[in-house]
Write an enzyme that holds these catalytic residues in place. Structure first.
Site, mmCIF file in Angstrom:
data_model
loop_
_atom_site.group_PDB
_atom_site.id
_atom_site.type_symbol
_atom_site.label_atom_id
_atom_site.label_comp_id
_atom_site.label_asym_id
_atom_site.label_seq_id
_atom_site.Cartn_x
_atom_site.Cartn_y
_atom_site.Cartn_z
ATOM 1 N N LYS A 16 0.841 -1.207 0.000
ATOM 2 C CA LYS A 16 0.000 0.000 0.000
ATOM 3 C C LYS A 16 0.881 1.264 0.000
ATOM 4 O O LYS A 16 0.561 2.257 -0.648
ATOM 5 C CB LYS A 16 -0.922 -0.010 1.224
ATOM 6 C CG LYS A 16 -1.753 1.246 1.421
ATOM 7 C CD LYS A 16 -2.806 1.469 0.343
ATOM 8 C CE LYS A 16 -3.527 2.788 0.591
ATOM 9 N NZ LYS A 16 -4.543 3.091 -0.407
ATOM 10 N N LYS A 68 -0.019 11.096 6.167
ATOM 11 C CA LYS A 68 0.273 9.902 6.990
ATOM 12 C C LYS A 68 0.932 8.830 6.119
ATOM 13 O O LYS A 68 1.938 8.227 6.497
ATOM 14 C CB LYS A 68 -1.041 9.377 7.584
ATOM 15 C CG LYS A 68 -0.967 7.971 8.144
ATOM 16 C CD LYS A 68 -2.333 7.297 8.198
ATOM 17 C CE LYS A 68 -3.000 7.207 6.867
ATOM 18 N NZ LYS A 68 -3.929 6.155 6.611
HETATM 19 P P1 NAD Z 1 -12.747 8.518 7.333
HETATM 20 O O1 NAD Z 1 -12.124 9.480 8.267
HETATM 21 O O2 NAD Z 1 -13.778 8.989 6.347
HETATM 22 O O3 NAD Z 1 -13.419 7.286 8.144
HETATM 23 C C1 NAD Z 1 -12.913 6.755 9.318
HETATM 24 C C2 NAD Z 1 -14.079 6.452 10.250
HETATM 25 O O4 NAD Z 1 -13.553 5.850 11.448
HETATM 26 C C3 NAD Z 1 -14.852 7.695 10.692
HETATM 27 O O5 NAD Z 1 -16.226 7.524 10.404
HETATM 28 C C4 NAD Z 1 -14.593 7.779 12.194
HETATM 29 O O6 NAD Z 1 -15.687 8.280 12.937
HETATM 30 C C5 NAD Z 1 -14.317 6.325 12.529
HETATM 31 N N1 NAD Z 1 -13.584 6.169 13.774
HETATM 32 C C6 NAD Z 1 -12.457 6.799 14.193
HETATM 33 N N2 NAD Z 1 -12.098 6.381 15.424
HETATM 34 C C7 NAD Z 1 -13.021 5.468 15.800
HETATM 35 C C8 NAD Z 1 -13.218 4.695 16.977
HETATM 36 N N3 NAD Z 1 -12.382 4.793 18.011
HETATM 37 N N4 NAD Z 1 -14.283 3.871 17.035
HETATM 38 C C9 NAD Z 1 -15.144 3.775 15.993
HETATM 39 N N5 NAD Z 1 -15.021 4.493 14.843
HETATM 40 C C10 NAD Z 1 -13.979 5.327 14.761
HETATM 41 O O7 NAD Z 1 -11.528 7.820 6.563
HETATM 42 P P2 NAD Z 1 -11.563 7.013 5.179
HETATM 43 O O8 NAD Z 1 -11.308 7.955 4.057
HETATM 44 O O9 NAD Z 1 -12.752 6.109 5.153
HETATM 45 O O10 NAD Z 1 -10.207 6.161 5.338
HETATM 46 C C11 NAD Z 1 -10.122 5.032 6.199
HETATM 47 C C12 NAD Z 1 -8.799 4.330 5.920
HETATM 48 O O11 NAD Z 1 -8.759 3.901 4.554
HETATM 49 C C13 NAD Z 1 -7.560 5.220 6.138
HETATM 50 O O12 NAD Z 1 -6.526 4.450 6.690
HETATM 51 C C14 NAD Z 1 -7.221 5.662 4.719
HETATM 52 O O13 NAD Z 1 -5.833 5.962 4.586
HETATM 53 C C15 NAD Z 1 -7.625 4.446 3.906
HETATM 54 N N6 NAD Z 1 -8.013 4.686 2.513
HETATM 55 C C16 NAD Z 1 -8.826 5.726 2.183
HETATM 56 C C17 NAD Z 1 -9.180 5.922 0.838
HETATM 57 C C18 NAD Z 1 -10.053 7.070 0.416
HETATM 58 O O14 NAD Z 1 -10.114 7.346 -0.802
HETATM 59 N N7 NAD Z 1 -10.742 7.761 1.303
HETATM 60 C C19 NAD Z 1 -8.715 5.034 -0.143
HETATM 61 C C20 NAD Z 1 -7.937 3.962 0.234
HETATM 62 C C21 NAD Z 1 -7.579 3.792 1.571
#
Ligand code: NAD
Length: 290
Positions: free
Chosen positions: A167, A235
């Site tokens: 990744k 990050k």
């Molecule tokens: P986001 O911030 O939209 O979603 C994360 C969710 O986790 C939020 O809804 C938040 O409330 C929840 N959360 C945080 N702490 C928590 C806890 N203690 N208990 C329960 N829920 C909790 O982030 P995202 O964009 O969905 O990304 C998530 C992961 O996927 C990250 O590691 C990111 O790097 C990776 N990612 C994101 C994308 C993208 O395009 N957005 C693509 C590939 C990978």
């Protein structure tokens, strides 16, 4: 029916959980954001009031959280996932985090996969993510129906933490591509040519990429609605630089990309989409932001 506890219903987790429901899994969802839990419940998922509530009785637990500190707290913390996971249940962490954190979780428990994804929000909605998996072959095979429901390609790339290294390589290519597409747009606009037509040509030739395909229109319109936030890419570039140092390879372009992402954050764009690297390119040349 296989039951799944899904924790982290954000930009990526919400559509992934929804696709699992559609594929016939019994999905119980938990997030700190109550609206996200209610939205899943409205789509035939089951709401959970706590981590324990989502994890107890589940055959599989999936997590999709922002960064290392969230995964550490949710999985390893008091009253976290490992405290409630059924013996024999499988834990799949889809979050992008440091390989060391994935390895630490795998040392704390067997039947754990690190499974970061690529494909963005649209890929999550369409269920066509690419999934890079670290862990044991038997666990990978057991997780296959889950991967099929949320993704198009899933590959086992090595032991615990291996998915995170792949990744990191992915994020290097994505960040570098955005930085170059941004400079290409700037060059064409500043030269007074039709940048929209120019990008159409680029997208059809050897310079073509998924980023040009999906994001050229929003970049030309300077629409930086996330998507994937600059803060998360920052990050990820930290993970890339650490991995390079560990592996003792010199990656000058990786440092360059990391600096661009860092600049975007410093310029107040942390909450914007990573296509916002275009704004950094504009400011770098002292041009009016459009
Ligand atoms: P986001 O911030 O939209 O979603 C994360 C969710 O986790 C939020 O809804 C938040 O409330 C929840 N959360 C945080 N702490 C928590 C806890 N203690 N208990 C329960 N829920 C909790 O982030 P995202 O964009 O969905 O990304 C998530 C992961 O996927 C990250 O590691 C990111 O790097 C990776 N990612 C994101 C994308 C993208 O395009 N957005 C693509 C590939 C990978």
């Amino acid at each position: 029916m296989t039951s799944i506890g899904f924790i982290g219903l954000g930009i990526m987790g919400a559509p992934m959980a929804r696709n699992l429901v559609r594929a016939g899994f019994a999905v119980t969802g938990y997030d700190l954001n109550a609206d996200a839990v209610a939205a899943l419940a409205a789509d035939d998922g089951k709401p959970a009031a706590s981590i324990a509530d989502a994890v107890r009785g589940a055959d599989i637990v999936a997590t999709m959280l922002p960064a290392d500190q969230h995964v550490e707290a949710v999985v390893l913390g008091d009253d976290g996932v490992l405290a409630h996971l059924e013996p024999g249940a499988l834990l799949i962490d889809f979050s992008t985090i440091r390989p060391e954190t994935s390895q630490k979780i795998a040392e704390a428990r067997t039947r754990v996969l690190d499974a970061p994804v690529s494909g963005g929000q649209q890929g999550a909605i369409d269920g066509v993510l690419s999934i890079m998996v670290g862990g044991a072959r038997a666990d990978f095979d057991a997780a296959k129906p889950v991967f099929d429901a949320v993704g198009k390609v899933a590959a086992l790339v090595g032991p615990a933490g291996a998915g995170q290294f792949v990744k990191a390589a992915n994020q290097l290519v994505v960040g570098g591509t955005y930085a170059l597409v941004a400079e290409a747009i700037l060059l064409m606009e500043a030269s007074g040519v039709d940048a929209e037509a120019g990008l159409d040509v680029l997208a059809g030739g050897l310079a073509g990429s998924r980023i040009l395909e999906l994001k050229r229109a929003s970049m030309l319109a300077r629409d930086y609605t996330p998507g994937f936030r600059i803060d998360l890419h920052h990050k990820d570039m930290g993970i890339v630089l650490d991995a390079a140092r560990q592996a003792e390879v010199a990656l000058p372009f990786a440092f360059q990309v990391a600096a661009h992402v860092q600049a975007a954050r410093a310029q107040g764009l942390g909450d914007r989409d990573h296509s916002g690297l275009l704004a950094v390119a504009e400011r770098f040349s002292g041009r009016e932001e459009r």
